[in-house]
Design an enzyme around this catalytic site. Structure first.
Site, PDB file in Angstrom:
ATOM      1  N   HIS A  53       0.584  -1.204   0.087  1.00  0.00           N
ATOM      2  CA  HIS A  53       0.112  -0.074  -0.100  1.00  0.00           C
ATOM      3  C   HIS A  53       0.900   1.161  -0.006  1.00  0.00           C
ATOM      4  CE1 HIS A  53       0.935  -0.268   4.261  1.00  0.00           C
ATOM      5  NE2 HIS A  53       0.322  -1.253   4.278  1.00  0.00           N
TER       6      HIS A  53
HETATM    7  P1  TYD Z   1      -2.165  -3.660   7.572  1.00  0.00           P
HETATM    8  O1  TYD Z   1      -2.445  -2.253   6.924  1.00  0.00           O
HETATM    9  O2  TYD Z   1      -2.921  -4.736   6.388  1.00  0.00           O
HETATM   10  O3  TYD Z   1      -1.075  -4.163   7.756  1.00  0.00           O
HETATM   11  P2  TYD Z   1       0.421  -4.095   6.915  1.00  0.00           P
HETATM   12  O4  TYD Z   1       0.705  -2.698   6.746  1.00  0.00           O
HETATM   13  O5  TYD Z   1       1.607  -4.563   8.159  1.00  0.00           O
HETATM   14  O6  TYD Z   1       0.403  -4.883   5.953  1.00  0.00           O
HETATM   15  O7  TYD Z   1      -3.001  -3.734   8.624  1.00  0.00           O
HETATM   16  C1  TYD Z   1      -3.872  -4.866   9.158  1.00  0.00           C
HETATM   17  C2  TYD Z   1      -4.957  -4.772  10.173  1.00  0.00           C
HETATM   18  O8  TYD Z   1      -4.596  -3.930  11.332  1.00  0.00           O
HETATM   19  C3  TYD Z   1      -6.074  -3.914   9.432  1.00  0.00           C
HETATM   20  O9  TYD Z   1      -7.198  -4.359   9.755  1.00  0.00           O
HETATM   21  C4  TYD Z   1      -5.851  -2.355   9.717  1.00  0.00           C
HETATM   22  C5  TYD Z   1      -5.469  -2.495  11.278  1.00  0.00           C
HETATM   23  N1  TYD Z   1      -4.653  -1.426  11.748  1.00  0.00           N
HETATM   24  C6  TYD Z   1      -5.004  -0.532  12.621  1.00  0.00           C
HETATM   25  O10 TYD Z   1      -6.119  -0.607  13.271  1.00  0.00           O
HETATM   26  N2  TYD Z   1      -4.223   0.567  13.106  1.00  0.00           N
HETATM   27  C7  TYD Z   1      -2.792   0.396  12.516  1.00  0.00           C
HETATM   28  O11 TYD Z   1      -1.973   1.493  13.064  1.00  0.00           O
HETATM   29  C8  TYD Z   1      -2.572  -0.366  11.723  1.00  0.00           C
HETATM   30  C9  TYD Z   1      -1.085  -0.192  10.985  1.00  0.00           C
HETATM   31  C10 TYD Z   1      -3.182  -1.259  11.001  1.00  0.00           C
END
Ligand code: TYD
Length: 140
Positions: A53
């Site tokens: 992302h």
């Molecule tokens: P995600 O963005 O997929 O993690 P990564 O960037 O490591 O691939 O996030 C996983 C889950 O956690 C998603 O449901 C969103 C939630 N989340 C939060 O609630 N707060 C945060 O600060 C982050 C980074 C994720």
């Protein structure tokens, strides 16, 4: 600016002594933003790709405080791969940079410092949409 200039590798000072190492990261000093959020990723492994992302608003610093992982970073034109394998180094990721984290060692603890509180709406999770958004951005 090149991608390397935008996504700086940061080397933190070790304030340790014979008792062990100590690394301090102060918002606005060792890193170019005030820290609003901290999260860390562990128990991932070499089969996993995370991230995938870009963020419209958030800036990040990634540090492997234990173990190692890699992050592939692109601005849609250039690409670089950073090996995160020392608690004293990190990489700064500005807004609107696409990132994939992968190759996590089993003991990897990837610490992420962020400039914003979490807002799912500022994430771009589709690469084509990201490329379109980059094209529409005013020139730097
Ligand atoms: P995600 O963005 O997929 O993690 P990564 O960037 O490591 O691939 O996030 C996983 C889950 O956690 C998603 O449901 C969103 C939630 N989340 C939060 O609630 N707060 C945060 O600060 C982050 C980074 C994720």
């Amino acid at each position: 600016m090149t991608l390397k200039e935008k996504c700086k590798i940061l080397q933190f000072n070790d304030l340790g002594d014979e008792r062990g190492k100590l690394v301090v990261i102060e918002g606005g000093q060792a890193i170019p933003f005030e820290i609003k959020r901290v999260f860390y990723i562990y128990d991932s492994d070499s089969s996993v790709i995370r991230g995938q992302h870009a963020n419209k608003e958030s800036e990040f610093v990634l540090i492997n405080v234990a173990g190692e992982s890699k992050v592939r970073i692109t601005d849609g034109k250039e690409e670089m791969i950073v090996e995160l394998n020392k608690p004293m180094m990190g990489v700064y990721i500005p807004k609107m940079i696409w990132k994939d984290m992968y190759d996590f060692s089993s003991n990897s603890v990837l610490l992420v410092l962020a400039s914003t509180h979490y807002d799912g709406n500022e994430y771009i999770r589709d690469y084509d949409e990201y490329l379109k958004a980059i094209e529409e951005m005013p020139c730097e």
